[in-house]
Design an enzyme around this catalytic site. Structure first.
Site, short mmCIF file in Angstrom:
data_model
loop_
_atom_site.label_atom_id
_atom_site.label_comp_id
_atom_site.label_asym_id
_atom_site.label_seq_id
_atom_site.Cartn_x
_atom_site.Cartn_y
_atom_site.Cartn_z
N GLY A 183 0.83 -1.20 0.00
CA GLY A 183 0.00 0.00 0.00
C GLY A 183 0.86 1.25 0.00
O GLY A 183 2.09 1.20 0.18
N CYS A 184 0.22 2.38 -0.19
CA CYS A 184 0.97 3.63 -0.32
C CYS A 184 1.57 4.05 1.01
O CYS A 184 2.78 4.28 1.12
CB CYS A 184 0.08 4.71 -0.90
SG CYS A 184 -1.54 4.88 -0.11
N TYR A 185 0.74 4.14 2.05
CA TYR A 185 1.30 4.48 3.37
C TYR A 185 2.35 3.46 3.80
O TYR A 185 3.43 3.84 4.27
CB TYR A 185 0.19 4.55 4.42
CG TYR A 185 -0.73 5.73 4.34
CD1 TYR A 185 -0.26 7.04 4.42
CD2 TYR A 185 -2.11 5.56 4.24
CE1 TYR A 185 -1.13 8.13 4.38
CE2 TYR A 185 -2.98 6.63 4.19
CZ TYR A 185 -2.49 7.92 4.27
OH TYR A 185 -3.35 8.99 4.24
N THR A 189 4.39 1.70 2.14
CA THR A 189 5.66 1.88 1.44
C THR A 189 6.46 3.02 2.07
O THR A 189 7.65 2.88 2.39
CB THR A 189 5.41 2.17 -0.05
OG1 THR A 189 4.77 1.03 -0.63
CG2 THR A 189 6.70 2.47 -0.79
#
Lengths: 344, 344, 344, 344
Positions: free
Chosen positions: C149-151, C153
């Protein structure tokens, strides 16, 4: 103190009415309706209203209850006010409709642009177009007000002095208008997402927009004959504000255009003619009911350019509605509408 | 009606004072000074003031003239108020300083953080830190107010109930703060350009920011001993608003945190404890003097998270200054500060 | 040249895959599916793709067709990939899943956070967590990739050097994260409207967010024991970008933190350790696959602060997916991902 | 591989040249000059260039060094290129000037609009106006290119098919243009601050703007006689993008306008005629060299409306400069300019 109601209060013009009326000394908001949000407190939906309307909650629309009020605002999508407004008028309640339902005098034209039959054509004669700068006297005694649209307000106020003075070719009008995204309402549309609408600019409705017949009707009233208008609206990456850039072809020596505008609006509390050479910014009217104007004649040529800015939710909707209410009930015209714009 | 002046009125806190005072029934702005803009009318620099201050113009600062007023606001860069404030105090004029000049009680610490000698260390004892939620009684009789900074206001109001109750480890405080760009002032800096600061987020001053000693001093006042605070401010792509996210480590069973906050601020006109589970938005306080708070305890663990939002130009500067003025002159504390936030 | 497909291509990660793959010399996009938009050309929905994909149109998902491709990306909401991914894997097609479906190794935990049974628990062992900086070798031979996921990463890359070196208390981690609105997807939600989300900042999910267990699992992998993490995400008024501000309590003399970070990432093509004292901006990675990091130790105290920025749609989703694909198919790891960020 | 230099590289067109040239396979940037930043590495000023130009630093301009290069771009304020360009041309270096210095063929007119004598009137005959859609053949052999301005590019490409076909009254042209703030450059001006320019819209230069004579000259070249043009630019709250809304009065039956535009631009790699009824968005060209056009005839009347969007920094400046370079050196015209726009 009068008692008012708001029908369809969940959208941006509804919350804007509440925001502005919180400062109005003579108005009590007794009811606000919403079919979808009935039971919800307005301050739970709009946290800026915490401390101002701590008990007011959305309710189901009820003609009996609303008909007992002094005035009712309609902040509804088009087509909703037709029937209920009539019921309230019959009970003696004055109606201020912010929707498009009573703006066009011709029911057929309304049906053409809005894609449905007009639900109350018999009321159209009764409706007063609520642009005080043109119809102040009629507004004072009106029972039913059709509050002008946002683009129509900015465009008409800009062209008004020129058309009244007969200075421009009324067959060659071009209104290039830029609006913030609240003009599209609070509906959840992909095109209105921050990720879609910010950092971008686009025109829309270039081939025909619903505000065109309204503007044309208003300009015709001024000009006393049909006008030729090209109207192109644009979506601008900001929350509030309309910037109308209006072009006209001079058909006579216009004399002192600045003086013409200043004289026309000298006594208008909500029209501000800026000094010669100005370029009004939409933020200079953020949150307030003022229309600021500037008039230019580039290179001294035959084209006149009027720059007209308003806050689409205030002078273009809820503020103008309250200005109408003030006139209808004999309050000072600017009551509740005196705060300066929020800048920066 | 009292007469007030504003020294250094061209910045954002200056225009914000004018915007708010335009609605204040008991205050007349008799003078506003600016060395660089002397002679310019305020409404020519700030068009939102047209119709509100049509004759007021910036003037050269003049101790004689200012000393005849009831109160003077300083909306100046740091270092400017030191001398002039003293002169005015000697003439009996009450001074409300929005700059950092009298916030730190220790002149040496001030010199360390601001890189210059303190110009009026003898006045520091006289200065009252203008956070009404902590020092209301002292403010009422103060001659010299040091209005708290924007970050310090948001952070102190958020930690206050927890520290007063002794619930968190005061050596382990983390304040992660996000501010709109007006926090950087109206100076023409490349980093504040729309083309540089929008569509981006960044921290700054992670290794040390001038508001750190001010916050630490305030928290120490509450805690009665020195605190350990990590403070990281961030530049956020918006005009106004501060969002402080405050972390603390519980050192005891906190009981009902929501009730603790609600009780602490029950009688505060400008602190709004949101319902349990809320996430306050900065826009809910846009243009107003309110601080909205929410308290969370993620997963019921040992960390407590307080969310605190203010408008940096209002509760973080000019609004709080007026709140102080109201207290000093015996007006109702919220006079002139009652409009709802502009939303959307 | 390999042939790939995209399942669920109408969202932001789908169009971002197309944008990036248009520059990839070894990949041909042979199919893109969407149940709702089948038949529509991708360049009609996304005008930036005109001239790049002039014939590609959305089609109904078809396991037969997709199973004939070399690799398939899933850019679907959670829960969709479970079954179809398995079918494709059985046909020998390699799957790169950008959704959350295979990120958590524990099916029960997945069910807890996503509110539905896991549809393919038997595949979880097969799934490789696609963070190349931790799992590069396993990625090269993987059949099924769970793209982080973005967060997760941004947070994992920031904590990685500190946890690997055992320098911080793994029970006291605080990740304060700020995301642009594309993190919420392209769904038409009121809260994501420009009129609602711009000019404002707010936290959300303070009491628990779906990325929390994913981050915790990843950090536990590094630390070799469970971590205590407080994770508070915030919605920031910008389109793209994540700024993670990470706090840790040093439990030993850390030595040269800057050198530690530089050494750890010396050979990573997509992690850029900024010079000491830097504050990375999210715009410095707009449109690219790089994570930029800076490490601070405020006042030389016990708290370490890591600033970590990524583009949530690139390193936080589609770019990282392509980085995985490059590794899986033996292409140079940065193929197709070499353009500089768009700044300003 | 050719060697190029950039004079005056610290502004937005300079960094944009670097961003785009990083993807160009046949160009090596051998020098970039800046008097104020000499010695600073470009990647320290522009972090998006980290990893792309890790050693390139700004240097003092040196005619000897620059004259040894194949081509030199001038990304300077007006007035700077006049003398140095001549020196380089004398050494055989080809010059691509992004400033206004060689755009107007009449030195007196240049002096009138730019308020200073023209520094190299003898070079004006040599300068080729770098709009490939009009002057491709001359560009191929040119030694000195005057890259068109941003507004002029958007306006000329929009009017071109109509004027060539003689369909509109060339005395009645109205160009209402909206630009993002990078059009104002990277200078630190109060009016360009995020706090001043966002959430607002305004016109500027309504009475006369420096791009007016350039546009008029270009349209006259097409029309073969002087045109009457009203040009009103507007500042729009976004970073990049120009939206030109162009109005013309039809003086003949125009036949199929859509077909006219499509045919005119059928072979142009960087002009995209959108399908009939389209409203191009500026974001659809964010970061790329394409101009997207749509043509409307509202209500089938006499007014034709052309919508034209470009990225002011790419097709309006640096991208077009590279397009010219490609033509001059015999590279494929779109080399280095093939990435899709960044959307969302």
């Amino acid at each position: 103190m009068i008692k008012v109601g708001i029908v369809g209060g969940t959208g941006y013009t509804g919350v804007e009415l509440l925001r502005l009326l919180a400062q109005h000394p003579h108005v009590n908001v007794a009811a606000i309706t919403s079919r979808s949000e009935a039971g919800v407190k307005v301050c739970d939906m709009y946290p800026n209203l915490r401390g101002h309307y701590d008990t007011l909650a959305f309710s189901q629309p009820d003609a009996q209850q609303l008909g007992a009020l002094d005035a009712v605002f309609f902040a509804t999508p088009h087509g909703v006010a037709h029937v209920l407004a009539g019921e309230l008028l019959d009970k003696g309640t004055r109606v201020i409709d912010l929707s498009a339902d009573f703006r066009l005098r011709d029911a057929d034209e309304w049906s053409h642009w809005y894609g449905q039959p007009h639900g109350a054509p018999e009321r159209l004669k009764q409706a007063i177009y609520g642009l005080p700068e043109m119809h102040r006297d009629n507004i004072k005694t009106a029972q039913l007000i059709a509050v002008p649209g946002c683009y129509p307000t900015a465009v008409q106020l800009g062209y008004l002095p020129l058309l009244e003075a007969g200075l421009i070719d009324h067959q060659q009008l071009i209104a290039d208008c830029k609006s913030g995204v609240t003009g599209a309402g609070r509906g959840a549309k992909v095109g209105s997402l921050l990720a879609e609408a910010s950092e971008s600019m686009k025109a829309y409705g270039a081939s025909g927009h619903r505000h065109l017949p309204e503007i044309s009707q208003g300009l015709k009233d001024i000009q006393q004959s049909a006008v030729g208008l090209t109207f192109v609206p644009h979506l601008t990456p900001m929350i509030r504000g309309i910037h109308a850039t209006l072009y006209g072809q001079l058909n006579a020596d216009p004399g002192d255009l600045q003086a013409l505008f200043e004289k026309r609006y000298a006594n208008e509390p909500f029209v501000d003619v800026m000094p010669a050479g100005s370029h009004p910014e939409t933020r200079s009217v953020k949150g307030i009911n003022t229309c600021r104007l500037a008039v230019h004649r580039p290179s001294g040529g035959n084209t006149v350019v009027v720059l007209s800015v308003i806050d689409n939710l205030v002078k273009g909707a809820s503020g103008q509605a309250i200005q109408n209410l003030n006139l209808m009930f004999g309050f000072e015209e600017s009551t509740g509408l005196t705060a300066p714009a929020l800048l920066p």
